[in-house]
Design an enzyme around this catalytic site. Sequence first.
Site, PDB file in Angstrom:
ATOM      1  CB  SER A  18      -0.791   0.138   1.394  1.00  0.00           C
ATOM      2  OG  SER A  18      -1.444   1.198   1.233  1.00  0.00           O
ATOM      3  CG  ASN A  26      -7.807  -9.388  -5.655  1.00  0.00           C
ATOM      4  OD1 ASN A  26      -8.846 -10.007  -6.168  1.00  0.00           O
ATOM      5  ND2 ASN A  26      -6.712  -8.940  -6.461  1.00  0.00           N
ATOM      6  CE1 TYR A  77      -2.220   3.127   3.962  1.00  0.00           C
ATOM      7  CE2 TYR A  77      -2.440   4.617   6.233  1.00  0.00           C
ATOM      8  CZ  TYR A  77      -1.698   3.560   5.516  1.00  0.00           C
ATOM      9  OH  TYR A  77      -1.366   2.683   6.199  1.00  0.00           O
ATOM     10  NE  ARG A 131       4.690   7.861   6.190  1.00  0.00           N
ATOM     11  CZ  ARG A 131       3.636   7.971   7.042  1.00  0.00           C
ATOM     12  NH1 ARG A 131       3.812   8.694   7.796  1.00  0.00           N
ATOM     13  NH2 ARG A 131       2.423   6.876   6.095  1.00  0.00           N
TER      14      ARG A 131
HETATM   15  N1  UDP Z   1       5.642  16.970   9.124  1.00  0.00           N
HETATM   16  C1  UDP Z   1       6.178  18.380   9.312  1.00  0.00           C
HETATM   17  N2  UDP Z   1       6.723  18.275   8.653  1.00  0.00           N
HETATM   18  C2  UDP Z   1       7.436  17.659   7.175  1.00  0.00           C
HETATM   19  C3  UDP Z   1       6.283  16.407   6.832  1.00  0.00           C
HETATM   20  C4  UDP Z   1       6.037  16.466   8.558  1.00  0.00           C
HETATM   21  O1  UDP Z   1       6.224  18.876  10.248  1.00  0.00           O
HETATM   22  O2  UDP Z   1       8.485  18.104   6.213  1.00  0.00           O
HETATM   23  C5  UDP Z   1       4.182  16.690  10.120  1.00  0.00           C
HETATM   24  C6  UDP Z   1       2.911  16.597  10.109  1.00  0.00           C
HETATM   25  O3  UDP Z   1       2.217  17.238   9.452  1.00  0.00           O
HETATM   26  C7  UDP Z   1       2.930  15.844  10.679  1.00  0.00           C
HETATM   27  C8  UDP Z   1       3.632  14.440  11.213  1.00  0.00           C
HETATM   28  O4  UDP Z   1       4.971  15.684  11.414  1.00  0.00           O
HETATM   29  O5  UDP Z   1       1.981  16.081  11.773  1.00  0.00           O
HETATM   30  C9  UDP Z   1       4.077  13.762  11.156  1.00  0.00           C
HETATM   31  O6  UDP Z   1       3.889  12.971   9.442  1.00  0.00           O
HETATM   32  P1  UDP Z   1       3.926  12.099   8.720  1.00  0.00           P
HETATM   33  O7  UDP Z   1       3.699  12.546   7.273  1.00  0.00           O
HETATM   34  O8  UDP Z   1       5.642  11.148   8.694  1.00  0.00           O
HETATM   35  O9  UDP Z   1       2.852  10.877   9.235  1.00  0.00           O
HETATM   36  P2  UDP Z   1       1.299  10.835   9.208  1.00  0.00           P
HETATM   37  O10 UDP Z   1       0.648  12.208   9.532  1.00  0.00           O
HETATM   38  O11 UDP Z   1       1.366  10.105   8.359  1.00  0.00           O
HETATM   39  O12 UDP Z   1       1.810  10.833  11.115  1.00  0.00           O
END
Ligand code: UDP
Length: 330
Positions: free
Chosen positions: A78, A102, A148, A189
């Site tokens: 995914s 599947n 998602y 991320r």
């Molecule tokens: N985030 C951030 N700067 C970045 C990328 C992500 O501050 O350059 C923040 C994002 O807004 C979130 C947290 O980090 O609050 C984790 O983001 P990620 O995309 O890693 O995972 P998820 O939100 O799905 O937990």
Amino acid sequence: MSRERVLITGAAGFLGSHLCDRFIREGYHVIGMDNLITGDLRNIEHLFSLEQFEFYNHDVSKFVHVPGELKYILHFASPASPIDYLKIPIQTLKVGSLGTHNLLGLARSKKARILVASTSEVYGDPTVHPQNEDYWGNVNPIGPRGVYDEAKRFQEAITMAYHTYHGLKTRIVRIFNTYGPRMRLNDGRVLPAFIGQALRGEDITVFGDGSQTRSFCYVDDLVDGIYRLLLSDYAYPVNVGNPDEITISDFAEEIIKLTGTSQKVVYKPLPVDDPKQRQPDIARAREILGWSPKVSRAEGLAITYDYFKSLPHDRLYDEEYHKDFSKFSK
Ligand code: UDP
């Protein structure tokens, strides 16, 4: 001696590739499957020379055929980052729904046990803290993360239905934020974003005011929790994650210290539906699996930073790098 065979979907991805390594180490014959939309063969190229590893380039949203016996199936295919959901929303929905269907069918026909990768995203922007497995969540079905979150919620529903209706042996792991070597540098991320920025000499982009929290688990701990869950006889969802919670601005400071970058933090708009806080309640994993995380953030971050530093320099630039966050911000 013939080895027991395990199918791992999403094998070329971050978690899938670490699972392949673990199952090879445990003595299994591993069949890796990936359509390489977000996966990267460089994550598993060290396995190609092994006779106990084979790889199928296949999209599990389409009928899946694997010749021979299967003992276990682990469904880890995914997209798994907010930027990916925006770029490939339909594929994200399909792999969690049609793909899961599947693989459940394949598990039935092979009499295999199947473990599906669910996520803390089933809790959405949680109103309960920390999140335990009995919380039903607070999800926006039509927001950017909906493709998602709802696919994963459907995945849990259909997996439980196969368990209760067909008596299939099923396992559901709810994975919280995980990090480690082989994360994709450009998936948006937070950890690869911050480390990539530090290595390229760019400012560190904190979204919102940075007061939102996450709890980061090192990949080896996660893989161990998954391995134990697969071997357990527990069919209900289990949280696996590290409860050590931190705000994103404190996390940015940790990365700045670790990398020694002289860049500064810059603030960008908070993405839509970005959960305010997230921390796993892992009482169930402790009790049922005898599992808890062992690797501290300091240790895990040091290993992960070494990995990113060891990549050829052009890898820091060779993939499309997403600077334009505006289209998914408030
Ligand atoms: N985030 C951030 N700067 C970045 C990328 C992500 O501050 O350059 C923040 C994002 O807004 C979130 C947290 O980090 O609050 C984790 O983001 P990620 O995309 O890693 O995972 P998820 O939100 O799905 O937990």
